[in-house]
Write a protein that holds these residues in place. Structure first.
Motif, PDB file in Angstrom:
ATOM      1  N   ASN A   1      37.793 -24.631  30.553  1.00  0.00           N
ATOM      2  CA  ASN A   1      38.561 -24.382  29.334  1.00  0.00           C
ATOM      3  C   ASN A   1      38.544 -22.914  28.956  1.00  0.00           C
ATOM      4  N   VAL A   2      37.395 -22.246  29.155  1.00  0.00           N
ATOM      5  CA  VAL A   2      37.309 -20.821  28.831  1.00  0.00           C
ATOM      6  C   VAL A   2      38.266 -20.004  29.689  1.00  0.00           C
ATOM      7  N   PHE A   3      38.257 -20.255  30.989  1.00  0.00           N
ATOM      8  CA  PHE A   3      39.155 -19.511  31.872  1.00  0.00           C
ATOM      9  C   PHE A   3      40.612 -19.889  31.614  1.00  0.00           C
ATOM     10  N   ALA A   4      40.854 -21.143  31.256  1.00  0.00           N
ATOM     11  CA  ALA A   4      42.221 -21.539  30.918  1.00  0.00           C
ATOM     12  C   ALA A   4      42.697 -20.832  29.659  1.00  0.00           C
TER      13      ALA A   4
ATOM     14  N   ILE B   1      44.935 -20.205  19.295  1.00  0.00           N
ATOM     15  CA  ILE B   1      44.496 -20.302  20.680  1.00  0.00           C
ATOM     16  C   ILE B   1      43.085 -19.754  20.763  1.00  0.00           C
ATOM     17  N   THR B   2      42.136 -20.570  21.161  1.00  0.00           N
ATOM     18  CA  THR B   2      40.748 -20.141  21.289  1.00  0.00           C
ATOM     19  C   THR B   2      40.357 -20.161  22.758  1.00  0.00           C
ATOM     20  N   LEU B   3      39.085 -19.887  23.014  1.00  0.00           N
ATOM     21  CA  LEU B   3      38.603 -19.877  24.386  1.00  0.00           C
ATOM     22  C   LEU B   3      38.487 -21.278  24.976  1.00  0.00           C
ATOM     23  N   SER B   4      38.511 -22.307  24.141  1.00  0.00           N
ATOM     24  CA  SER B   4      38.306 -23.658  24.662  1.00  0.00           C
ATOM     25  C   SER B   4      39.382 -24.652  24.253  1.00  0.00           C
TER      26      SER B   4
END
Length: 348
Positions: free
Chosen positions: A184-187, A215-218
């Protein structure tokens, strides 16, 4: 002993005076810089407290290092504890100052783009990237600061050396345990920089129409048209097809469809449409307004009206306006065109 304390007090006065001089000189330099570069005043406001705290902590740390007694002294343990505490506080304050400066630089980039214009696609893209980078900056600086604080303790440094010796195994285990979170972080980072979706984009996800709110990191927050919020993992937008109505520009084309009787006067409807569009005011961007017959089956004639507007919310209001106006016109001016059901009765 009296001379030692006297020297310590003199050193403390000199250190505090030096710290005060550094703070005053920096304040004057920033004020002079703000006259030529106004954002400098915002930087001074956000970094004032961590900068002053860091200068004072460094000054006191230097004083402690200069007047620390002999290691064999009974007070040596307390001096070591005090020096370690000052080092921890200085590292934490340095992380605070670094975060303030980095966030100021990111906000400066954000302030150069305007989102209050009609076609704000570029501004929304920059805003999406900057907001995500802000979260990433805070997370990275926090991790580095905590790591630096932990490695200030000798026992932790010893543990760290043994941990690094088995880093290969630990990295594999951590990657397997955090696979979903890292995906999720890379997405989230991919979404911020590949321009697939941006803040305020109009999208259709899971059969719902809405706009990207955050839009967050996860995860990604979609604000549905009826004020509900749909929370989706970042990987949803990299693995599942979805509609983005405003990826390239904010202008959109929409349609209004009416099922009418075969006796509808299409030419009269086409002549009436310009007056309807003029009453729409600023909702219509004056690019397209067409009347087309797209179907003539099942006893009705399907008439489609194409209209365009500046963005998705305005287009929705424009479609509702056109639909209401045309329904009223058909009912009042061409009642024979209202849809009816025909039934043929056989006397036999």
């Amino acid at each position: 002993m009296a001379v030692t304390w006297t020297n310590a007090l003199l050193a403390a006065g000199s250190v505090l005076a030096g710290a005060l001089a550094v703070i005053v000189v920096t304040h004057l330099v920033v004020r002079l810089l703000a006259r030529r570069w106004p954002p400098a005043s915002r930087l001074a406001h956000s970094a004032r407290l961590p900068f002053r705290a860091l200068v004072l902590l460094l000054a006191v740390s230097g004083w402690v290092a200069g007047v620390r007694p002999d290691p064999s002294s009974d007070w040596a343990t307390w001096w070591d504890a005090g020096a370690l505490s000052l080092r921890v506080l200085a590292i934490g304050t340095g992380g605070w100052l670094l975060t303030a400066v980095l966030l100021f630089a990111e906000d400066l980039t954000l302030g150069r783009t305007r989102t209050d214009v009609r076609d704000n696609r570029l501004a929304r893209r920059v805003r999406t990237q900057v907001l995500l980078v802000r979260r990433l900056t805070i997370a990275l600086v926090t991790i580095v600061t905590i790591g630096a604080i932990l490695f200030s303790f000798p026992a932790v440094r010893t543990i760290g050396a043994s941990v690094l010796a088995s880093a290969g195994l630990i990295s594999v285990v951590a990657a397997l345990a955090a696979q979903s979170m890292l995906a999720n972080v890379f997405a989230g980072m991919q979404l911020a920089f590949n321009d697939a979706v941006k803040v305020d984009d109009a999208v259709i996800v899971e059969g719902e129409w809405g706009t990207i709110e955050e839009i967050t990191l996860s995860y990604v927050v979609v604000r549905i048209w009826d004020e509900r919020r749909m929370i989706l993992p970042s990987t949803y937008f990299t693995t599942t097809p979805f509609q983005n109505w405003t990826r390239k520009n904010s202008e959109l084309m929409g349609s209004v469809e009416l099922d009418l009787d075969w006796r509808i006067g299409v030419d009269a409807l086409r002549e009436h449409l310009p007056s309807v569009m003029e009453r729409a005011g600023e909702m219509w961007d004056r690019r397209v307004s067409h009347v087309q017959v797209t179907g003539a089956v099942n006893g009705w004639v399907r008439v489609r009206i194409l209209v365009t507007s500046y963005d998705a919310p305005t287009l929705y209001d424009l479609r509702c306006h056109v639909r209401e106006e045309l329904v009223a016109w058909v009912r009042e001016q061409q009642p024979d065109a209202l849809p009816v059901q025909r039934l043929l009765l056989d006397e036999q």
